[in-house]
Design a protein around this motif. Structure first.
Motif, PDB file in Angstrom:
ATOM      1  N   ALA A  48       0.822  -1.214   0.000  1.00  0.00           N
ATOM      2  CA  ALA A  48       0.000   0.000   0.000  1.00  0.00           C
ATOM      3  C   ALA A  48       0.859   1.269   0.000  1.00  0.00           C
ATOM      4  O   ALA A  48       0.327   2.367   0.074  1.00  0.00           O
ATOM      5  N   ALA A  49       2.170   1.116  -0.119  1.00  0.00           N
ATOM      6  CA  ALA A  49       3.059   2.280  -0.094  1.00  0.00           C
ATOM      7  C   ALA A  49       2.894   3.113  -1.358  1.00  0.00           C
ATOM      8  O   ALA A  49       2.583   2.590  -2.427  1.00  0.00           O
ATOM      9  N   SER A  50       3.130   4.393  -1.215  1.00  0.00           N
ATOM     10  CA  SER A  50       3.083   5.285  -2.376  1.00  0.00           C
ATOM     11  C   SER A  50       4.341   5.079  -3.212  1.00  0.00           C
ATOM     12  O   SER A  50       5.340   4.512  -2.749  1.00  0.00           O
ATOM     13  N   SER A  81      -2.905   0.561  -8.876  1.00  0.00           N
ATOM     14  CA  SER A  81      -4.314   0.901  -8.683  1.00  0.00           C
ATOM     15  C   SER A  81      -4.387   2.198  -7.882  1.00  0.00           C
ATOM     16  O   SER A  81      -3.456   2.527  -7.145  1.00  0.00           O
ATOM     17  N   PRO A  82      -5.494   2.934  -8.042  1.00  0.00           N
ATOM     18  CA  PRO A  82      -5.640   4.184  -7.286  1.00  0.00           C
ATOM     19  C   PRO A  82      -5.718   3.887  -5.792  1.00  0.00           C
ATOM     20  O   PRO A  82      -6.328   2.916  -5.361  1.00  0.00           O
ATOM     21  N   GLY A  83      -5.077   4.733  -5.013  1.00  0.00           N
ATOM     22  CA  GLY A  83      -5.147   4.648  -3.559  1.00  0.00           C
ATOM     23  C   GLY A  83      -5.855   5.875  -3.022  1.00  0.00           C
ATOM     24  O   GLY A  83      -6.594   6.543  -3.752  1.00  0.00           O
ATOM     25  N   ARG A  86      -4.202  11.165  -4.181  1.00  0.00           N
ATOM     26  CA  ARG A  86      -3.470  11.019  -5.446  1.00  0.00           C
ATOM     27  C   ARG A  86      -2.532   9.813  -5.438  1.00  0.00           C
ATOM     28  O   ARG A  86      -1.824   9.577  -6.401  1.00  0.00           O
ATOM     29  N   ARG A  87      -2.528   9.085  -4.361  1.00  0.00           N
ATOM     30  CA  ARG A  87      -1.626   7.950  -4.194  1.00  0.00           C
ATOM     31  C   ARG A  87      -1.938   6.846  -5.210  1.00  0.00           C
ATOM     32  O   ARG A  87      -3.092   6.541  -5.474  1.00  0.00           O
ATOM     33  N   VAL A  88      -0.896   6.281  -5.774  1.00  0.00           N
ATOM     34  CA  VAL A  88      -1.010   5.115  -6.640  1.00  0.00           C
ATOM     35  C   VAL A  88      -0.368   3.958  -5.891  1.00  0.00           C
ATOM     36  O   VAL A  88       0.777   4.058  -5.442  1.00  0.00           O
TER      37      VAL A  88
END
Length: 138
Positions: A48-50, A81-83, A86-88
């Motif tokens: 889940a890290a950016s 995937s979008p997080g 704006r995080r991917v």
């Protein structure tokens, strides 16, 4: 020769360089590079890290990691995937997990050869010293 922080730093850099070159040669045989394998490892450890967090973890700039991640996506090893915001977020595919496992075996063997001359006690001492140096403020 006088041992100084500078000569010790150069020796450390040389040892790292030799280990990385050996790992790159061995990883090429399974179709990856040390930089790619390290990115897979970082993504697996923190899915889940950016992209920025992964860049820092893998000692790359944000731009370099973005280019690398796009290459890993194109190879079918990583999905994005979008997080939140704006995080991917990045996750390994089944093929990425297979490459990670194969690379782990390869790098374990290379690293064992790199440190084969050290006893368990020497390795523990080296680890402790490098941990102290690695935690020193910039």
């Amino acid at each position: 020769m006088t041992v100084t922080a500078q000569t010790t730093g150069r020796l450390l850099k040389r040892a790292q360089y030799r280990n990385h070159r050996a790992a790159d040669r061995a990883l090429a045989e399974i179709g990856t590079t040390l930089v790619q394998w390290d990115a897979l490892r970082a993504i697996d450890e923190s899915p889940a890290a950016s992209a920025h967090e992964l860049a820092v973890t893998t000692f790359q700039s944000d731009q370099s990691f973005g280019t690398l991640a796009a290459r890993l996506v194109a190879q079918g090893l990583v999905e994005r995937s979008p997080g939140r915001g704006r995080r991917v977020e990045h996750r390994l595919t089944d093929a990425g997990r297979q490459m990670l496992a194969a690379g782990a075996a390869v790098t374990a063997e290379v690293t064992a050869r790199s440190f084969a001359e050290l006893s368990a006690a020497e390795l523990e001492t080296l680890y402790g010293l490098l941990a102290r140096v690695g935690e020193a403020p910039d």
